[in-house]
Design a protein around this motif. Structure first.
Motif, PDB file in Angstrom:
ATOM      1  N   ARG A  94     -17.189 -10.333 -15.527  1.00  0.00           N
ATOM      2  CA  ARG A  94     -16.059 -11.063 -14.750  1.00  0.00           C
ATOM      3  C   ARG A  94     -14.755 -11.345 -15.945  1.00  0.00           C
ATOM      4  N   GLN A  95     -14.806 -10.349 -17.139  1.00  0.00           N
ATOM      5  CA  GLN A  95     -13.783 -10.526 -18.000  1.00  0.00           C
ATOM      6  C   GLN A  95     -12.466  -9.914 -17.665  1.00  0.00           C
ATOM      7  N   VAL A  96     -12.702  -8.899 -16.824  1.00  0.00           N
ATOM      8  CA  VAL A  96     -11.709  -7.803 -16.595  1.00  0.00           C
ATOM      9  C   VAL A  96     -11.630  -7.840 -14.863  1.00  0.00           C
ATOM     10  N   SER A  97     -10.496  -7.418 -14.357  1.00  0.00           N
ATOM     11  CA  SER A  97     -10.472  -7.050 -13.031  1.00  0.00           C
ATOM     12  C   SER A  97     -10.016  -5.789 -12.643  1.00  0.00           C
ATOM     13  N   VAL A  98     -10.530  -4.919 -11.772  1.00  0.00           N
ATOM     14  CA  VAL A  98     -10.003  -3.605 -11.409  1.00  0.00           C
ATOM     15  C   VAL A  98      -9.438  -3.537 -10.294  1.00  0.00           C
ATOM     16  N   ARG A  99      -8.247  -2.735 -10.053  1.00  0.00           N
ATOM     17  CA  ARG A  99      -7.530  -2.657  -8.832  1.00  0.00           C
ATOM     18  C   ARG A  99      -7.354  -1.024  -8.638  1.00  0.00           C
ATOM     19  N   ASP A 100      -7.762  -0.533  -7.587  1.00  0.00           N
ATOM     20  CA  ASP A 100      -7.900   0.616  -7.131  1.00  0.00           C
ATOM     21  C   ASP A 100      -6.485   0.844  -6.972  1.00  0.00           C
ATOM     22  N   THR A 101      -5.851   1.942  -7.055  1.00  0.00           N
ATOM     23  CA  THR A 101      -4.607   2.463  -7.158  1.00  0.00           C
ATOM     24  C   THR A 101      -4.288   3.319  -5.574  1.00  0.00           C
ATOM     25  N   LEU A 102      -5.467   3.730  -5.223  1.00  0.00           N
ATOM     26  CA  LEU A 102      -5.567   4.536  -3.892  1.00  0.00           C
ATOM     27  C   LEU A 102      -6.671   4.011  -3.166  1.00  0.00           C
ATOM     28  N   THR A 103      -6.098   4.348  -1.792  1.00  0.00           N
ATOM     29  CA  THR A 103      -6.772   3.728  -0.554  1.00  0.00           C
ATOM     30  C   THR A 103      -7.132   5.079   0.137  1.00  0.00           C
ATOM     31  N   GLU A 104      -8.047   4.852   1.447  1.00  0.00           N
ATOM     32  CA  GLU A 104      -8.137   5.890   2.147  1.00  0.00           C
ATOM     33  C   GLU A 104      -6.800   6.228   2.971  1.00  0.00           C
ATOM     34  N   ASP A 105      -6.068   5.189   3.008  1.00  0.00           N
ATOM     35  CA  ASP A 105      -4.778   5.581   4.012  1.00  0.00           C
ATOM     36  C   ASP A 105      -3.510   6.008   2.840  1.00  0.00           C
ATOM     37  N   THR A 106      -3.811   6.269   1.683  1.00  0.00           N
ATOM     38  CA  THR A 106      -2.919   6.733   0.969  1.00  0.00           C
ATOM     39  C   THR A 106      -2.280   8.197   1.077  1.00  0.00           C
ATOM     40  N   SER A 107      -1.052   8.207   1.121  1.00  0.00           N
ATOM     41  CA  SER A 107      -0.548   9.662   1.516  1.00  0.00           C
ATOM     42  C   SER A 107      -0.771  10.685   0.473  1.00  0.00           C
ATOM     43  N   TRP A 108      -0.429  11.795   0.678  1.00  0.00           N
ATOM     44  CA  TRP A 108      -0.620  12.995  -0.139  1.00  0.00           C
ATOM     45  C   TRP A 108       0.708  12.646  -1.144  1.00  0.00           C
ATOM     46  N   ASP A 109       1.867  12.327  -0.672  1.00  0.00           N
ATOM     47  CA  ASP A 109       3.071  11.975  -1.728  1.00  0.00           C
ATOM     48  C   ASP A 109       2.519  10.784  -2.462  1.00  0.00           C
ATOM     49  N   GLU A 110       1.983   9.764  -2.213  1.00  0.00           N
ATOM     50  CA  GLU A 110       1.561   8.913  -2.874  1.00  0.00           C
ATOM     51  C   GLU A 110       0.563   9.130  -4.047  1.00  0.00           C
ATOM     52  N   ARG A 111      -0.495   9.917  -3.609  1.00  0.00           N
ATOM     53  CA  ARG A 111      -1.302  10.563  -4.574  1.00  0.00           C
ATOM     54  C   ARG A 111      -0.807  11.412  -5.541  1.00  0.00           C
ATOM     55  N   ASN A 112       0.383  12.228  -5.236  1.00  0.00           N
ATOM     56  CA  ASN A 112       1.068  12.991  -6.037  1.00  0.00           C
ATOM     57  C   ASN A 112       2.159  12.078  -7.023  1.00  0.00           C
ATOM     58  N   ASP A 113       2.442  11.158  -6.399  1.00  0.00           N
ATOM     59  CA  ASP A 113       3.161  10.359  -7.500  1.00  0.00           C
ATOM     60  C   ASP A 113       2.396   9.435  -8.600  1.00  0.00           C
TER      61      ASP A 113
END
Length: 125
Positions: A94-113
């Motif tokens: 618990r010395q760092v937190s990790v945040r995913d930047t992609l979810t199942e709902d992420t669009s192709w354009d968001e993934r490309n960006d």
């Protein structure tokens, strides 16, 4: 093979072995960490004792500001697997937190960006 090349090869081998010594030879973290996941030091990590010779402490210092897993590997000059193991260990503590930047709902354009931003960041290093 010349003596200089043998010494150079030895240094290279030793420099690769050192990061794996940091992880006790582990190459896979306990949790799945995508290269683009953002890592940030928690309050627990900020108050943990710091030692420049402790790779876990170095990672907590690097992640005082959010960094991707790939950026951590690049800053430490270690293989991605080593960075993932170190971050995984810090996450468990618990010395760092990790945040995913992609979810199942992420669009192709968001993934490309996202990929464009990661590549840009890596080039800047």
């Amino acid at each position: 093979m010349s003596e200089a090349r043998r010494r150079e090869g030895g240094r290279h081998a030793a420099s690769l072995a050192r990061p794996y010594a940091w992880t006790a030879g582990r190459t896979r973290p306990a949790v799945d960490l995508p290269v683009e996941a953002l890592v940030e030091t928690t309050i627990e990590g900020r108050t943990a004792p710091y030692s420049a010779t402790n790779p876990l402490a170095v990672v907590t210092q690097l992640c005082l500001h959010q960094r991707s897993v790939a950026e951590v590997a690049a800053h430490l000059n270690v293989p991605l697997g080593v960075a993932r193991v170190l971050i995984g260990d810090l996450l468990s503590a618990r010395q760092v937190s990790v945040r995913d930047t992609l979810t199942e709902d992420t669009s192709w354009d968001e993934r490309n960006d996202l990929l464009e931003r990661v590549l840009s960041g890596l080039r800047a290093l």
